[in-house]
Write an enzyme that holds these catalytic residues in place. Structure first.
Site, PDB file in Angstrom:
ATOM      1  N   ASN A  19       4.638  59.101  24.620  1.00  0.00           N
ATOM      2  CA  ASN A  19       4.867  57.947  25.212  1.00  0.00           C
ATOM      3  C   ASN A  19       3.377  57.219  24.368  1.00  0.00           C
ATOM      4  O   ASN A  19       2.834  57.329  24.238  1.00  0.00           O
ATOM      5  CB  ASN A  19       4.656  56.984  26.032  1.00  0.00           C
ATOM      6  N   ARG A  98       9.002  57.697  23.984  1.00  0.00           N
ATOM      7  CA  ARG A  98       9.161  56.456  24.265  1.00  0.00           C
ATOM      8  C   ARG A  98       9.616  55.543  22.944  1.00  0.00           C
ATOM      9  O   ARG A  98       8.168  55.668  22.822  1.00  0.00           O
ATOM     10  CB  ARG A  98       8.477  55.704  25.326  1.00  0.00           C
ATOM     11  N   HIS A 187      10.375  46.741  28.646  1.00  0.00           N
ATOM     12  CA  HIS A 187       9.658  47.943  30.064  1.00  0.00           C
ATOM     13  C   HIS A 187      11.836  48.081  30.880  1.00  0.00           C
ATOM     14  O   HIS A 187      12.205  48.255  32.017  1.00  0.00           O
ATOM     15  CB  HIS A 187       9.762  46.731  31.381  1.00  0.00           C
ATOM     16  N   ASN A 218       0.436  45.409  33.618  1.00  0.00           N
ATOM     17  CA  ASN A 218      -1.238  45.258  32.448  1.00  0.00           C
ATOM     18  C   ASN A 218       0.011  44.196  31.677  1.00  0.00           C
ATOM     19  O   ASN A 218      -0.521  43.097  31.903  1.00  0.00           O
ATOM     20  CB  ASN A 218      -1.782  45.891  31.267  1.00  0.00           C
ATOM     21  N   GLY A 219       1.784  44.357  31.695  1.00  0.00           N
ATOM     22  CA  GLY A 219       2.325  43.608  31.110  1.00  0.00           C
ATOM     23  C   GLY A 219       3.240  44.110  32.005  1.00  0.00           C
ATOM     24  O   GLY A 219       3.381  43.944  32.778  1.00  0.00           O
ATOM     25  N   ARG A 248      -1.747  38.504  28.236  1.00  0.00           N
ATOM     26  CA  ARG A 248      -1.023  37.460  28.033  1.00  0.00           C
ATOM     27  C   ARG A 248      -0.487  36.582  27.918  1.00  0.00           C
ATOM     28  O   ARG A 248      -0.488  36.449  30.030  1.00  0.00           O
ATOM     29  CB  ARG A 248       0.244  38.729  27.430  1.00  0.00           C
ATOM     30  N   ASP A 290      -8.014  42.799  35.244  1.00  0.00           N
ATOM     31  CA  ASP A 290      -7.553  43.823  36.558  1.00  0.00           C
ATOM     32  C   ASP A 290      -7.430  42.933  37.358  1.00  0.00           C
ATOM     33  O   ASP A 290      -8.188  42.053  37.800  1.00  0.00           O
ATOM     34  CB  ASP A 290      -9.044  44.340  36.303  1.00  0.00           C
ATOM     35  N   ARG A 292      -7.047  44.166  40.208  1.00  0.00           N
ATOM     36  CA  ARG A 292      -7.901  44.801  41.556  1.00  0.00           C
ATOM     37  C   ARG A 292      -9.258  44.280  41.735  1.00  0.00           C
ATOM     38  O   ARG A 292      -9.558  43.131  42.521  1.00  0.00           O
ATOM     39  CB  ARG A 292      -8.497  46.189  41.139  1.00  0.00           C
ATOM     40  N   GLY A 341       2.738  45.944  41.245  1.00  0.00           N
ATOM     41  CA  GLY A 341       3.736  44.891  42.714  1.00  0.00           C
ATOM     42  C   GLY A 341       3.768  46.337  43.755  1.00  0.00           C
ATOM     43  O   GLY A 341       4.152  46.246  44.520  1.00  0.00           O
ATOM     44  N   GLU A 393       9.233  56.287  34.295  1.00  0.00           N
ATOM     45  CA  GLU A 393      10.168  55.983  33.223  1.00  0.00           C
ATOM     46  C   GLU A 393       9.868  57.756  32.327  1.00  0.00           C
ATOM     47  O   GLU A 393      10.654  57.665  31.864  1.00  0.00           O
ATOM     48  CB  GLU A 393       8.731  55.342  31.850  1.00  0.00           C
TER      49      GLU A 393
HETATM   50  P1  ADP Z   1      -0.038  49.389  32.272  1.00  0.00           P
HETATM   51  O1  ADP Z   1       1.257  48.021  32.405  1.00  0.00           O
HETATM   52  O2  ADP Z   1      -0.766  49.288  30.993  1.00  0.00           O
HETATM   53  O3  ADP Z   1       1.011  50.043  32.908  1.00  0.00           O
HETATM   54  P2  ADP Z   1      -0.356  49.593  34.981  1.00  0.00           P
HETATM   55  O4  ADP Z   1       1.282  49.013  35.618  1.00  0.00           O
HETATM   56  O5  ADP Z   1      -0.927  50.311  34.842  1.00  0.00           O
HETATM   57  O6  ADP Z   1      -0.428  48.934  33.765  1.00  0.00           O
HETATM   58  O7  ADP Z   1      -0.781  48.243  35.921  1.00  0.00           O
HETATM   59  C1  ADP Z   1      -2.291  48.284  35.873  1.00  0.00           C
HETATM   60  C2  ADP Z   1      -2.514  47.077  36.660  1.00  0.00           C
HETATM   61  O8  ADP Z   1      -2.197  47.656  38.205  1.00  0.00           O
HETATM   62  C3  ADP Z   1      -4.041  45.730  36.732  1.00  0.00           C
HETATM   63  O9  ADP Z   1      -4.200  44.842  36.115  1.00  0.00           O
HETATM   64  C4  ADP Z   1      -4.511  46.401  38.121  1.00  0.00           C
HETATM   65  O10 ADP Z   1      -5.435  45.586  38.490  1.00  0.00           O
HETATM   66  C5  ADP Z   1      -3.393  46.742  39.175  1.00  0.00           C
HETATM   67  N1  ADP Z   1      -3.959  47.850  40.441  1.00  0.00           N
HETATM   68  C6  ADP Z   1      -4.023  49.178  40.515  1.00  0.00           C
HETATM   69  N2  ADP Z   1      -4.128  49.278  41.827  1.00  0.00           N
HETATM   70  C7  ADP Z   1      -4.270  48.482  42.522  1.00  0.00           C
HETATM   71  C8  ADP Z   1      -4.492  47.480  44.180  1.00  0.00           C
HETATM   72  N3  ADP Z   1      -4.755  48.969  44.461  1.00  0.00           N
HETATM   73  N4  ADP Z   1      -4.597  46.345  44.352  1.00  0.00           N
HETATM   74  C9  ADP Z   1      -4.328  45.247  43.301  1.00  0.00           C
HETATM   75  N5  ADP Z   1      -3.758  45.556  41.694  1.00  0.00           N
HETATM   76  C10 ADP Z   1      -3.790  46.831  40.982  1.00  0.00           C
END
Ligand code: ADP
Length: 410
Positions: A19, A98, A187, A218-219, A248, A290, A292, A341, A393
Site C-alpha cells: 500500500n 492497493r 475506503h 485520518n480520512g 480535510r 489527532d 487522541r 471508530g 484492508e
Molecule cells: P489512517 O486513516 O491514516 O489509516 P487511522 O485509521 O490509523 O488513520 O486513524 C488515526 C486516528 O485514530 C487519529 O486521529 C488517532 O488519534 C485516532 N486514534 C487512535 N487511537 C485512538 C484512541 N485510543 N482514542 C481516540 N482516537 C484514537
C-alpha cells in the site's frame, strides 16, 4: 477469520500486500490459507529527513535506519532485502497492490498489465497524490519480483454499485460524460471487510444485509450497504467530500471556494492546502488533527476549542448516517471502524446519542470496553445493533488477490 476464498493449494503460499501512499509504504506478507501475517511494516515520512522504516517479523519489531531522505524505491528495496534474509521470497505467489482510484474501469480485483498500468496513470488526474505513488509500488515490485503476478485492488471498486442518483452531482451532465466528474467513493476495501464481518455476526449472507459503516481514521467516510452492495458513500470524486476529517474539511458550500478566490485572493494551490491539509479537526481546534490529543485536551484541560472541533466532527457523522438511512427500508446495524471508530468511546457515544430516532443507543460499559483492537456489539439492550469492528484492508487485498489467482488458474 472467515473468508470468501476457495481453499488454497498450499498453506505456506503467501501474498505480499503493498500500500504505497504519497509519503508512506505499508506492507504485509499474508498467508491466505491460514490468515497468518508473516511480516508487516511501514515506511513513513518518505522524502523527508525523518524517513524511517519499521519491519515486524513475527513478534520482533526491527527499525531499519536508512540514509535519509529516502524514497519509495529505497523503502521497497529494504523490504525485499529483509524478505530474502528471512527466506520468505520463495513462498510469495503474487503481489497485491492497493490502488486508490480505479474510476469507472475497475469494479473487481485486476491483474496488472501494460494497459491497466496506463489506465491507473490516466486516473492520476482524479487522484494526483495517490495513483502515482501506487504506480511506484507496482514498478518497484515488478523489478523485484519479475515472475510474480501483480494484482490491483481498487479502493473505489466496492462503490461501483452505486446507482446514478447517488453518484451524480447536480452539475451539467456533460461534465460527467466528458470529464468523469462524478462521485466515486474511497475506503471501499475497508467498508467491504467490516460489512462481511457484520454479516458473520448476523449469521446471514452479506447479500441479505443492510448496514451503515463509518470508517473514521485520518480520512473518514460513511457508506450505506443495501443487500450487501454499496449504494452510497460520503467521499466523492476526491477524498474531500462528506464528513469532516483530520485535516480535510468534508462538505463545504462550493460558493465559499469562489468567495475565497475572489475576495481573499486564494490561488488553487492555497485552496488545495486549505481544504486538504489545514481544515477538519486541525483547522477547527487550532490544536491537532489527532483525535487522541483533542480528547485529552477537552477532558483533561477543558480546552473549549478541542471540544468544539470534536462536536462538529461527531454531529456531521451523525447527520451523514441519518441521511444515508434514506437509502434503506431495513437496517441491520451500524459499524464503527478505523483508528477513531475502533478506539474512541467518546466519539462513538457522541455520534450515537444523536441517532436515537433510528433506535440506536449504546451500552456504556460495552462501549468503554470495546477498544484497542477489540471488536463487538456495543448496543444497549433492545437498541439496534452497533458494532465496533477492527478493519483489515491488508487481509482483503490478500484474500482477493488469491481468489483472482485461483480463478485465472482454472
Ligand atoms: P489512517 O486513516 O491514516 O489509516 P487511522 O485509521 O490509523 O488513520 O486513524 C488515526 C486516528 O485514530 C487519529 O486521529 C488517532 O488519534 C485516532 N486514534 C487512535 N487511537 C485512538 C484512541 N485510543 N482514542 C481516540 N482516537 C484514537
Amino acid at each position: 477469520m472467515n473468508s470468501t476464498l476457495k481453499p488454497k493449494q498450499a498453506d505456506n503460499d503467501a501474498i505480499l500486500v503493498i500500500n504505497c501512499g504519497s509519503s508512506s509504504v505499508k506492507f504485509s506478507l499474508i498467508q491466505p490459507a491460514t490468515g497468518n501475517t508473516l511480516l508487516s511494516g511501514l515506511a513513513e515520512c518518505l522524502l523527508t529527513d525523518d524517513a524511517r522504516i519499521k519491519i515486524k517479523i513475527a513478534e520482533n519489531k526491527d527499525v531499519i535506519a536508512l540514509a535519509s531522505p529516502f524514497d519509495h524505491q529505497v523503502a521497497l528495496d529494504a523490504l525485499v532485502t529483509t524478505l530474502k534474509q528471512q527466506n520468505l521470497t520463495d513462498d510469495i505467489i503474487a503481489v497485491g497492490h492497493r490502488v486508490v482510484h480505479g474510476g469507472e474501469y475497475y469494479a473487481e480485483p485486476t491483474l496488472i498489465d501494460e494497459n491497466v498500468e496506463q489506465t491507473i496513470k490516466q486516473l492520476s488526474q482524479l487522484a494526483p497524490l495517490h495513483n502515482p505513488a501506487n504506480l511506484i509500488g507496482i514498478k518497484a515490485c515488478q523489478n523485484a519480483f519479475a515472475s510474480l503476478p501483480q494484482i490491483a485492488i481498487f479502493d473505489t471498486a466496492f462503490h461501483q454499485t452505486m446507482p446514478e442518483k447517488a453518484y451524480l452531482y447536480g452539475l451539467p451532465y456533460h461534465l460527467y460524460k466528458e470529464h468523469g466528474i462524478r462521485r466515486y467513493g474511497f475506503h471501499g476495501t475497508s467498508h467491504y471487510f467490516v460489512a462481511n464481518q457484520a454479516a458473520q455476526q448476523l449469521n446471514k449472507p452479506l447479500a441479505d444485509c443492510n448496514l451503515i459503516s463509518a470508517h473514521l481514521g485520518n480520512g473518514c467516510s460513511v457508506t450505506v450497504i443495501k443487500n450487501g452492495k454499496s449504494v452510497d458513500t460520503s467521499l466523492g470524486m476526491t477524498p474531500v467530500e462528506g464528513v469532516m476529517m483530520g485535516t480535510r474539511s468534508g462538505d463545504v458550500d462550493a460558493g465559499i471556494l469562489i468567495h475565497l478566490i475572489e475576495r481573499l485572493g486564494y490561488s488553487s494551490e492555497q485552496l488545495d492546502k486549505l481544504i486538504n491539509k489545514e481544515s477538519g479537526l486541525l483547522g477547527l481546534s487550532q490544536l491537532s488533527n489527532d483525535c487522541r490529543t483533542l480528547e485529552q485536551a477537552m477532558l483533561e484541560d477543558n480546552n473549549a476549542q478541542a471540544k468544539l472541533a470534536l462536536e462538529v466532527f461527531c454531529y456531521r457523522i451523525a447527520k451523514s448516517i441519518a441521511s444515508f438511512s434514506a437509502s434503506l427500508t431495513d437496517l441491520d446495524g451500524l459499524i464503527f471502524t478505523g483508528g477513531i471508530g475502533e478506539n474512541s468511546d467518546w466519539v462513538r457515544n457522541e455520534v450515537v446519542k444523536q441517532l436515537s430516532l433510528l433506535n440506536f443507543a449504546l451500552c456504556p460499559e460495552k462501549n468503554q470496553a470495546t477498544r484497542f483492537g477489540k471488536s463487538g456489539n456495543i448496543a444497549a439492550n433492545s437498541a439496534r445493533n452497533c458494532w465496533v469492528i477492527a478493519t483489515n484492508e491488508e487481509w482483503v487485498i490478500a484474500e482477493q488477490s488469491n481468489a483472482l489467482l485461483q480463478q485465472l488458474a482454472r
